[in-house]
Design a protein around this motif. Sequence first.
Motif, PDB file in Angstrom:
ATOM      1  N   ILE A 746       0.847  -1.203   0.000  1.00  0.00           N
ATOM      2  CA  ILE A 746       0.000   0.000   0.000  1.00  0.00           C
ATOM      3  C   ILE A 746       0.881   1.251   0.000  1.00  0.00           C
ATOM      4  CG2 ILE A 746      -1.741   1.281   1.297  1.00  0.00           C
ATOM      5  CD1 ILE A 746      -2.653  -1.456   2.444  1.00  0.00           C
ATOM      6  N   VAL A 747       0.646   2.132  -0.963  1.00  0.00           N
ATOM      7  CA  VAL A 747       1.472   3.326  -1.118  1.00  0.00           C
ATOM      8  C   VAL A 747       0.642   4.606  -1.092  1.00  0.00           C
ATOM      9  CG1 VAL A 747       3.074   4.532  -2.667  1.00  0.00           C
ATOM     10  CG2 VAL A 747       3.199   2.042  -2.437  1.00  0.00           C
ATOM     11  N   SER A 748      -0.619   4.537  -1.550  1.00  0.00           N
ATOM     12  CA  SER A 748      -1.395   5.765  -1.782  1.00  0.00           C
ATOM     13  C   SER A 748      -1.529   6.662  -0.551  1.00  0.00           C
ATOM     14  CB  SER A 748      -2.785   5.416  -2.335  1.00  0.00           C
ATOM     15  OG  SER A 748      -3.503   4.608  -1.434  1.00  0.00           O
ATOM     16  N   PRO A 749      -1.691   6.153   0.679  1.00  0.00           N
ATOM     17  CA  PRO A 749      -1.794   7.102   1.808  1.00  0.00           C
ATOM     18  C   PRO A 749      -0.539   7.955   1.984  1.00  0.00           C
ATOM     19  CG  PRO A 749      -2.649   4.955   2.439  1.00  0.00           C
ATOM     20  CD  PRO A 749      -1.981   4.781   1.116  1.00  0.00           C
ATOM     21  N   PHE A 750       0.638   7.408   1.647  1.00  0.00           N
ATOM     22  CA  PHE A 750       1.864   8.197   1.729  1.00  0.00           C
ATOM     23  C   PHE A 750       1.869   9.267   0.635  1.00  0.00           C
ATOM     24  CE2 PHE A 750       2.793   3.957   3.363  1.00  0.00           C
ATOM     25  CZ  PHE A 750       3.352   4.242   4.606  1.00  0.00           C
ATOM     26  N   ALA A 758       7.435  13.175   2.550  1.00  0.00           N
ATOM     27  CA  ALA A 758       8.817  13.300   2.099  1.00  0.00           C
ATOM     28  C   ALA A 758       9.727  13.658   3.261  1.00  0.00           C
ATOM     29  CB  ALA A 758       8.900  14.346   0.996  1.00  0.00           C
ATOM     30  N   GLU A 759       9.269  14.559   4.126  1.00  0.00           N
ATOM     31  CA  GLU A 759      10.067  14.932   5.288  1.00  0.00           C
ATOM     32  C   GLU A 759      10.123  13.807   6.304  1.00  0.00           C
ATOM     33  OE1 GLU A 759       9.469  18.775   7.061  1.00  0.00           O
ATOM     34  OE2 GLU A 759       8.525  19.525   5.236  1.00  0.00           O
ATOM     35  N   LEU A 760       8.986  13.154   6.530  1.00  0.00           N
ATOM     36  CA  LEU A 760       8.929  12.106   7.541  1.00  0.00           C
ATOM     37  C   LEU A 760       9.785  10.898   7.163  1.00  0.00           C
ATOM     38  CD1 LEU A 760       5.124  12.306   8.320  1.00  0.00           C
ATOM     39  CD2 LEU A 760       6.956  12.642  10.001  1.00  0.00           C
ATOM     40  N   LEU A 761       9.839  10.584   5.857  1.00  0.00           N
ATOM     41  CA  LEU A 761      10.580   9.411   5.422  1.00  0.00           C
ATOM     42  C   LEU A 761      12.052   9.697   5.159  1.00  0.00           C
ATOM     43  CD1 LEU A 761       7.962   7.879   2.931  1.00  0.00           C
ATOM     44  CD2 LEU A 761       8.393   7.225   5.297  1.00  0.00           C
ATOM     45  N   ALA A 762      12.386  10.974   4.984  1.00  0.00           N
ATOM     46  CA  ALA A 762      13.778  11.334   4.676  1.00  0.00           C
ATOM     47  C   ALA A 762      14.690  10.917   5.820  1.00  0.00           C
ATOM     48  CB  ALA A 762      13.883  12.827   4.415  1.00  0.00           C
ATOM     49  N   HIS A 777      10.940   2.060  -2.075  1.00  0.00           N
ATOM     50  CA  HIS A 777       9.836   1.989  -3.036  1.00  0.00           C
ATOM     51  C   HIS A 777       8.831   3.121  -2.792  1.00  0.00           C
ATOM     52  CE1 HIS A 777       6.671   0.309  -5.547  1.00  0.00           C
ATOM     53  NE2 HIS A 777       5.845   0.289  -4.509  1.00  0.00           N
ATOM     54  N   VAL A 778       8.478   3.354  -1.544  1.00  0.00           N
ATOM     55  CA  VAL A 778       7.530   4.427  -1.222  1.00  0.00           C
ATOM     56  C   VAL A 778       8.110   5.776  -1.610  1.00  0.00           C
ATOM     57  CG1 VAL A 778       6.306   5.615   0.642  1.00  0.00           C
ATOM     58  CG2 VAL A 778       6.410   3.115   0.609  1.00  0.00           C
ATOM     59  N   GLN A 779       9.362   6.000  -1.308  1.00  0.00           N
ATOM     60  CA  GLN A 779       9.977   7.288  -1.638  1.00  0.00           C
ATOM     61  C   GLN A 779      10.036   7.491  -3.152  1.00  0.00           C
ATOM     62  OE1 GLN A 779      13.530   6.614   0.810  1.00  0.00           O
ATOM     63  NE2 GLN A 779      12.975   8.435   2.028  1.00  0.00           N
ATOM     64  N   ALA A 780      10.301   6.403  -3.888  1.00  0.00           N
ATOM     65  CA  ALA A 780      10.316   6.523  -5.351  1.00  0.00           C
ATOM     66  C   ALA A 780       8.926   6.861  -5.873  1.00  0.00           C
ATOM     67  CB  ALA A 780      10.821   5.225  -5.968  1.00  0.00           C
ATOM     68  N   LYS A 781       7.885   6.272  -5.271  1.00  0.00           N
ATOM     69  CA  LYS A 781       6.513   6.559  -5.702  1.00  0.00           C
ATOM     70  C   LYS A 781       6.123   8.003  -5.407  1.00  0.00           C
ATOM     71  CE  LYS A 781       4.909   2.823  -7.581  1.00  0.00           C
ATOM     72  NZ  LYS A 781       4.448   2.838  -8.998  1.00  0.00           N
ATOM     73  N   LEU A 782       6.693   8.558  -4.317  1.00  0.00           N
ATOM     74  CA  LEU A 782       6.396   9.956  -4.014  1.00  0.00           C
ATOM     75  C   LEU A 782       6.839  10.855  -5.156  1.00  0.00           C
ATOM     76  CD1 LEU A 782       7.442  10.216  -0.245  1.00  0.00           C
ATOM     77  CD2 LEU A 782       5.140  10.262  -1.176  1.00  0.00           C
ATOM     78  N   VAL A 783       7.998  10.538  -5.706  1.00  0.00           N
ATOM     79  CA  VAL A 783       8.505  11.336  -6.818  1.00  0.00           C
ATOM     80  C   VAL A 783       7.751  11.013  -8.106  1.00  0.00           C
ATOM     81  CG1 VAL A 783      10.532  11.854  -8.233  1.00  0.00           C
ATOM     82  CG2 VAL A 783      10.780  11.495  -5.761  1.00  0.00           C
TER      83      VAL A 783
END
Length: 853
Positions: A746-750, A758-762, A777-783
């Motif tokens: 699951i990625v969409s809530p992020f 982006a700040e929380l996962l950095a 993977h989640v960080q890549a999806k953010l971009v």
Amino acid sequence: MTVQPHRDLYVLLDGVVAGAVPGRVLLCAPAGTGKTALLGDWLAGPGGNERPAVAWVTLDAADDDPEVLEAGLGAALRCLVSLVLPDTNLQDVSVLDCLRSVRESGRSAVLVLDDAHVLTAPESLRKLACLLDAAPPNMTVILAARNPPELPWVKYIADGSLTVIGWEDLALDRDAAAAIFAENRCELSTQELDAVLELTAGWAVPLRVAAIRISAVGDVPSGVGDVLRYPQPLSDYVVGETVSALPDHLLRFVESTSIVDRFSPELAACLDDANVDLALAERERFCVPIQRFTSADGLTYAWHPLLRAHVRSKLRVTDPDRLARLHAAAGSWFAGSRQPIAAVEHLLAAGDDLAIVDFVYSHGVTAVFDGQGAAILELLGERHSDKRGVRLVRSLEALERNYADAARAHHSTAFAADVVALRPEIAKAFAAALGVEIAVLSGQPMPTDGDVLSDLQIATGIADLDCYVTIQRAAVCMFTRDLIGSERLLRQALAFADIGAHPRLVLRCLARLSIVAGIRGDLVTMTTRAEHALQYAVDHAQLDRIDAFQCVAAVCMDRYLRCEGLPDDSPVYALVFGPGLHQRPDGTTAPVSGGHAEVAFAILEARRSPIPTVDDADAVGRSLIGMLTRGAQAGLSNTFVTPAVAVLLDAGRPAFAGEVVDTAHRVFGENPDVRVARAMISVAQGDSASARDLLDSVLEASEFLHPPLGVRASMLSAVVAHRENRSAEAALAVRRALELAEPNGIVSPFVDSAGDAAELLAGLPPGADHTRAFLDHVQAKLVESNEGRNPGLTRSEKVILAELRTGKPLRAIAQQLHLSLNTVRTHTRNVYRKLDASSRAEALEVAARRRLL
């Protein structure tokens, strides 16, 4: 009376005459088909001296005497010789001498023996066979008969000398039929002409009789209607003679099989105990007109329409009880062969109400799933509309059209109607199952009283009905949270596929198994099952069924949760954007694909672009409100609330998002989905305190949270803590979100909280609760999914961006924020770089377009 030409047959006969071997022609057809007219018109055709010499003998009963026949043949042959060798002395010339003279002349000769069917005496037939065997190569013998004389036809077929012309070859075509009606001053429309041609199958005399009758009426439409409704005057003469000549056993076979429009050997055996192959072979001997049809289902037969009309009329008068029994037998056979329309037609003709009711219970479910329910109900009409089984079938038909209100109306009145059934328990099981599906479709509570549950336990012995009832038992378990029991029952229902359950029901089992996995929170299994069900739907031509759309919806929501789109060439994509709306009797519309699928499709479409358009977002809101008001089911429908609110907030539609949440509250109460959706709106409006209270009430409760909802609630909790500078709590919440998200990808809530995420996962190190691979993977999806819409601006950079909008110079901003000018300049350069802007104005324009301000 003008003879209608058969130019193709003229060419055929010319070819036989011109052949190098003795020509033998059998022109065999019932009375009135135009045998004599054909030969007369052909022989009278143009050609002068090139036309063959002709001798014509019309035989009668006296010619069956061998001596009379021999004298007649001799006279005819001497006439031929006088034509081909005019100077020949014919006194005391034998038949063989005549044949020798014809050979020596070299000229083509034709001997026509009309009404050859009168020859039955063995010696007469022997003499005729001797003539055929001795005929010279330049002589053609044509036998015109109503049925073939007993001659060695197989030998002539084997040596290639026999040409057979039957009644089908003599049938008049459309142009010839139109000419006959024009000759009688009747101008028929295309439809009227087709109807008369279908009745007569081009039989010449009936066509002329029909033209005379219609002309006598004066009004063409009335005359045509009269002919079609009462064809006996057309059939009595031409068919009566054919039927009267049949032996009793063959006549019985014709009568039995005439009550159906077409019959296969299997159906014929059901209607009559005669040997079908022998009966059909004997039919050839008596030249009873029959039609043959070849299809994927094999060879079928049909007696000539006038023959059927004649025999049916006779049976109706002379033996109505037998006619009813034959119709009942045909109805039973067609029902067992999954031809329900034909079955109902014959059962209605039999007039057995009990048999009709039994058919409705035994085959009604199958007929509806075959798409033939409406046609059957129309056939049954008002006469049988009060029967309970008929009303239950109407209810099922309405459910198939996604019209729960109509289904409920028919279902409720069925209990007040008369119950006439061979097995009343079938009615109980069927009614109970329909009640469950009505509740599912309309969003009503599951019927769980003892009588209903007891009726759902009944085994009917009918594969489709037992499968349908078991599926509805599984639905009760599903929506009362007994997911283990639901899955067990659905697997039991699938077992009926081994004994012929309808593909429609098998697909429903597969689709419901996918839904059970989804409700359970196992999204990987949900999608795997949905894709398997879709492949089954493709293989069994069931893609237009609502269950297929539900499986597509499951795949779509899986793609949404993973932030993965559908390729334009995907077959699933084609299904998403293929269906439209169907109109209900009250003028309202409902999606063909069903409410849940419509919402899923709208969400996926809105997410095709980084920032949903207002129109796409509004389509999501409208479809969700429509689904919630038409018939939402707790445990399934509520899972669409937060994804829809996320789309609306992303498109800058907080007011519409609030309307959606209010509608969901009216349907489900203040459940976790509604509270999380309210928290989403509060976060978007900057009301962290309200969002925190709502999220704490969800996360601290002991009730099960669907994985996507649990991930979203945890992620929102992290965002709220982050904005309130509670770093440790924010880190804990985001870790919990990653832990819940990873098993199902699951990625969409992020992504929906991308700026904060982006700040929380950095720099967040991997822990026991999630893997580095999933974090990456989640960080890549953010971009990838946002294309810079939330480009990872830090909290300080967001503050600077907000200050840039005020128009203040950088020095004033630095003084206000108690920062050095160099620090403010560094943050400003980072903002420009991340927004791909070169000036303050451009940065502010990009930020406004991406809704960062």
